[in-house]
Write an enzyme that holds these catalytic residues in place. Structure first.
Site, PDB file in Angstrom:
ATOM      1  N   ASP A   1       0.850  -1.184   0.000  1.00  0.00           N
ATOM      2  CA  ASP A   1       0.000   0.000   0.000  1.00  0.00           C
ATOM      3  C   ASP A   1       0.892   1.242   0.000  1.00  0.00           C
ATOM      4  O   ASP A   1       1.994   1.203  -0.552  1.00  0.00           O
ATOM      5  CB  ASP A   1      -0.931  -0.065   1.228  1.00  0.00           C
ATOM      6  CG  ASP A   1      -2.261   0.642   0.997  1.00  0.00           C
ATOM      7  OD1 ASP A   1      -2.241   1.848   0.698  1.00  0.00           O
ATOM      8  OD2 ASP A   1      -3.312   0.001   1.116  1.00  0.00           O
TER       9      ASP A   1
ATOM     10  N   HIS B   1      -3.648   6.018   3.307  1.00  0.00           N
ATOM     11  CA  HIS B   1      -4.353   4.798   2.900  1.00  0.00           C
ATOM     12  C   HIS B   1      -3.716   3.532   3.486  1.00  0.00           C
ATOM     13  O   HIS B   1      -4.405   2.644   3.997  1.00  0.00           O
ATOM     14  CB  HIS B   1      -4.358   4.758   1.365  1.00  0.00           C
ATOM     15  CG  HIS B   1      -5.279   3.765   0.756  1.00  0.00           C
ATOM     16  ND1 HIS B   1      -4.915   2.464   0.524  1.00  0.00           N
ATOM     17  CD2 HIS B   1      -6.551   3.889   0.304  1.00  0.00           C
ATOM     18  CE1 HIS B   1      -5.932   1.831  -0.054  1.00  0.00           C
ATOM     19  NE2 HIS B   1      -6.931   2.675  -0.197  1.00  0.00           N
TER      20      HIS B   1
ATOM     21  N   SER C   1     -11.085  -1.073  -0.796  1.00  0.00           N
ATOM     22  CA  SER C   1      -9.778  -0.949  -0.131  1.00  0.00           C
ATOM     23  C   SER C   1      -9.880  -1.312   1.339  1.00  0.00           C
ATOM     24  O   SER C   1      -8.930  -1.826   1.917  1.00  0.00           O
ATOM     25  CB  SER C   1      -9.287   0.500  -0.191  1.00  0.00           C
ATOM     26  OG  SER C   1      -8.650   0.764  -1.394  1.00  0.00           O
TER      27      SER C   1
END
Ligand code: NAG
Ligand code: NAG
Ligand code: NAG
Ligand code: NAG
Ligand code: NAG
Length: 764
Positions: free
Chosen positions: A139, A212, A544
């Protein structure tokens, strides 16, 4: 992630490819047979030198040599060189390094894994599992000082099998930031910088700039942190990942670019190569490309996942946020898991009071009281279309504007928010189809989502009000257990798979709406410029977020059953999944307001406690992969070089009669039923009772006769295998229509369910 920013990426790519004579290509050579890394690398250089005039030029063009988990390399090439390499006998595929996009906690309690459920019930024993399992997150990196990545109090030593490391860099010091929780951290930049130029605002290290990666890592394996909340106490509770004791290894493959996460395939494949060497057990990656999809062995993520599965490492991907139209699901390889997103039973109702006598409830994440005058969008925006460019240059100070998604239309709520900010409004009421009204993320401007019915009532009140109405809003409340859940998110990508429609995708759904998880305090919660808020916990939505939920469960399963293969772990997650919601109705599909079918949720909604003890599992054997690879067009020679050990691999000369429907998958898809067709499945007994008898129940798809033989399976040993055959026969003429059913094996205690998908096409 703000989904509407997607357009900028495609544009950037076009500009780059038109000015560069050379492009980064990936040359894939199959499994790694040379046990020595230097040998493999010099072999790669030798191959590459054949398309350059000198070895020095070849060395200069090479980005990565992939020599641990599989064999291949990435290099800067022109199209002629790429074509010559592709013609070489040992080369399986050559493809351009494309760019992928990120798909952007109450959730664990909703799934039955409760930490702080009062004094009366102890937490499930499953939560003690996981300290021997290492989860790799691909990520945007990690905010290492978040409380989520603290060592739990009683931390055992790092598993001795671990061969990875923490690599230092900008604002990232392994001796300070790595511990017995965060045991690995690496970053991959060569592919990104080759394509987009040097990074600027980003950290040149594993540290997370976009937020994220911190959010997803904390969902999968975050340590237990009591009493956290989003803004002003919303969603207060204990934060924790699915496997709070599991170890975290961070692979930073995605970099912030125009506030989006972009990941290049050369970097992704390098991360897979290292992760396979380092010894992770589970890999979670929340990225992909929107369809059209690329062939499996022209995609880094699919190649990496293939060799991971071969080595017993489970890989889970997000299914994408391109729903609710059918056929747009991403990450569809049969050797990984593709995850859909759904709601939890938490909501954030927000009261709207107009003129002191007219009350409505919407959904929002608003922490303060707001009052002002209420106005229709037509006063401030041309045609009432709430978009930046439609502003009529009139200020809406101290005004709450009512916007409709249907005018324009305004496809994304962010567009209306940007418009309202431009007009200086104090808040926004956004009316959209009831399927879209959930509060998903923190807003730049206070926004209450209402459905189109409520929006219409407000509009009509406004139209007939003799004077300007006054409106009072908020603050939002956190309400748990009163909303029926789960329902599938409207944005969650739906099946069938556009690449191999004979394997059902997505596989499973997990929570992915309004998920509260760790966040870097330096990253604005909305990622927007001008947002100065600093928070350590943020709400995010997307597949996600659902993907690392499944990774956390896989870590618990791997810990409880160290000898299970990735296929067995996937099987237990799929065959125990739920298809009913908290009201015991079939789960709703947000986007249509109708009951789900397998294209929305695959096998169903993940049930971690049941997955611990599935009774039977569908394992995947090497022969299944051989069947699949032969069926998608690879030659004997190529399949041999991709599979380890290469055994006696041969594609059947007339393999065409054995379709991928025979792949021993936990779901069953018949791609084109014209005549009678029989498929085979094999299960192994993994229940605690070695002596057990399973009976079958069938729900037949409409228009199809389904016969199973045998209808009873008797087991007398653990790990014992039995096969059964399912015959499908059309009972009506149909010219192309999907029908759904299920097969359930039960021994009175376990329920082993497989969804059936039949494409009936026997018409004229
Ligand atoms: C590609 O690169 C090779 C080696 O540098 C060179 O000989 C060839 O002319 C190039 N081809 C094109 C089409 O640019
Ligand atoms: C949780 O935190 C809030 C605010 O930080 C505080 O007011 C409250 O007392 C805390 N609750 C517990 C149980 O510690
Ligand atoms: C709301 O109250 C105002 C007076 O405060 C009155 O004029 C108006 O008709 C009322 N509207 C509704 C819908 O009851
Ligand atoms: C925008 O609104 C704020 C109050 O929310 C006000 O203080 C400010 O003056 C307004 N800006 C303009 C340009 O009117
Ligand atoms: C953020 O900070 C900048 C500079 O300190 C300031 O100009 C701006 O008004 C702030 N924005 C908000 C939303 O507070």
């Amino acid at each position: 992630m703000a989904r509407f920013l997607g357009g900028t990426l495609a544009l950037t790519l076009l500009l780059h490819s038109s000015v560069q004579a050379t492009t980064v290509y990936i040359v894939y050579l199959g499994a790694n047979r040379l046990n020595h890394v230097d040998l493999a690398s010099s072999h790669h250089l030798h191959l590459l030198s054949k398309v350059f005039t000198s070895k020095v030029d070849a060395e200069r063009s090479m980005l990565y040599s992939y020599s641990y988990g599989f064999s291949g390399f990435s290099a800067k090439l022109n199209s002629t060189q790429a074509a010559s390499l592709a013609k070489m006998k040992e080369v399986i595929t050559v493809f351009k390094s494309k760019s992928l996009k990120l798909h952007t906690t109450r959730s664990w309690d909703f799934l039955g894994l409760t930490v702080d459920n009062g004094r009366h019930t102890p937490p499930p024993p499953q939560l003690a599992y996981g300290s021997d399992v290492i989860v790799g997150i691909f990520d945007t990196g990690i905010w290492p000082v978040s409380e989520s990545f603290r060592e739990p109090l009683e931390t055992k030593p790092i598993p001795s099998s671990w061969k990875g490391k923490c690599v230092g860099g900008e604002d990232f010091d392994p001796s300070i930031h790595c511990n017995r929780k965060l045991i690995g951290a690496r970053f991959y930049l060569k592919g990104f910088e080759q394509t987009y130029g040097p990074i600027d605002s980003e950290y040149r290290s594993p540290r997370d700039y976009l937020g994220h990666g911190t959010h997803t890592a904390s969902i999968a394996v975050g340590s237990v942190v009591p009493n956290v909340s989003g803004f002003s106490g919303l969603g207060r509770g204990t934060a924790r990942g699915g496997a709070p004791l599991a170890r975290l290894a961070v692979f930073k493959t995605c970099w912030g670019k125009d506030r989006e996460g972009v990941c290049t395939e050369a970097d992704i494949l390098a991360a897979f190569d290292d992760a396979l060497h380092d010894g992770v057990h589970v890999i979670s990656a929340s990225f992909g490309f929107s369809p059209p999809l690329y062939p499996f062995f022209e995609s880094s993520a699919d190649i990496g996942a293939f060799h991971a599965a071969e080595r017993g490492i489970s890989v889970v991907f997000s299914g994408g946020n391109d729903g609710p139209d059918p056929g747009l699901v991403q990450n569809v390889a049969p050797w990984a898991i593709s995850v859909a997103a759904s709601t939890v039973d938490r909501s954030f109702p927000t009261r709207i009071l107009i003129d002191g006598n007219f009350t409505l409830t919407g959904q929002s994440l608003i922490s303060q009281d707001i009052s002002g005058t209420l106005a229709a969008a037509t006063t401030y925006f041309n045609g009432g279309v709430c978009k930046w460019e439609n502003w009529l240059k009139k200020l809406a100070t101290d005004t709450v504007i009512l916007c409709f998604s249907t005018l324009g239309p305004v496809q994304f709520i962010e567009e209306a928010q940007a418009a309202a900010i431009r007009a200086n409004a104090s808040a926004l009421i956004f009316a959209a189809s009831p399927t879209k009204q959930l509060a998903e993320e923190v807003d730049m401007i206070p926004t209450v989502r209402v459905d189109i019915l409520h929006g219409t009532r407000i509009r009509n009140y406004l139209a007939h009000s003799p004077r300007v109405p006054v409106v009072k809003i908020g603050p939002s409340k956190t309400v748990i257990g009163e909303t029926t859940a789960p329902s599938v998110a409207y944005f969650s990508s739906r099946g069938p798979s556009s690449l191999s429609p004979d394997i059902l995708k997505p596989d499973i759904t997990a929570p992915g709406i309004g998920i509260l998880s760790a966040w870097p305090p330096k990253t604005p919660p909305t990622l927007l410029p001008g947002d100065n808020r600093s928070i350590e916990w943020n709400f995010q939505s997307g597949t996600s977020m659902s993907c690392p939920h499944v990774a956390g469960v896989m870590a618990l399963l791997q810990s409880a059953h160290p000898d299970w293969s990735p296929a067995a772990i996937r099987s237990s997650i799929m065959t125990t999944a739920d298809t009913r919601d908290t009201s015991n109705d079939l789960i709703l599909s947000g986007g249509s307001m109708k009951s789900i079918d397998p294209f929305d949720i695959g096998a169903g909604h993940i049930n971690p406690l049941k997955a611990m003890d599935p009774g039977l599992v569908y394992n995947t054997r090497t022969e299944d992969y051989v069947l699949f690879l032969c069926n998608i067009g690879y030659t004997d020679q190529q399949v041999k070089s991709m599979i380890l050990p290469s055994d006696s691999v041969t594609c059947l000369p007339s393999h065409s009669y054995r379709t991928n429907a025979d792949f021993n998958y936990p779901s069953i898809t018949i791609p084109r039923l014209r005549f009678t067709r029989t498929i085979k499945r094999t299960v192994s007994n993994v229940g605690l009772n070695k002596n057990t008898v399973y009976f079958v129940d069938i729900i037949k798809p409409a228009g199809v006769e389904v016969v199973i033989w045998p209808r009873i399976m008797v087991f007398s040993k653990r790990q014992q295998e039995h096969s059964y055959y399912v015959t499908f026969k059309p009972t009506k003429i149909s010219s192309g229509r999907y029908a759904f059913g299920e097969i359930v094996w039960t021994d009175g205690f376990h329920r082993v369910r497989s969804p059936l998908v039949v494409f009936l096409n026997n018409g004229g």
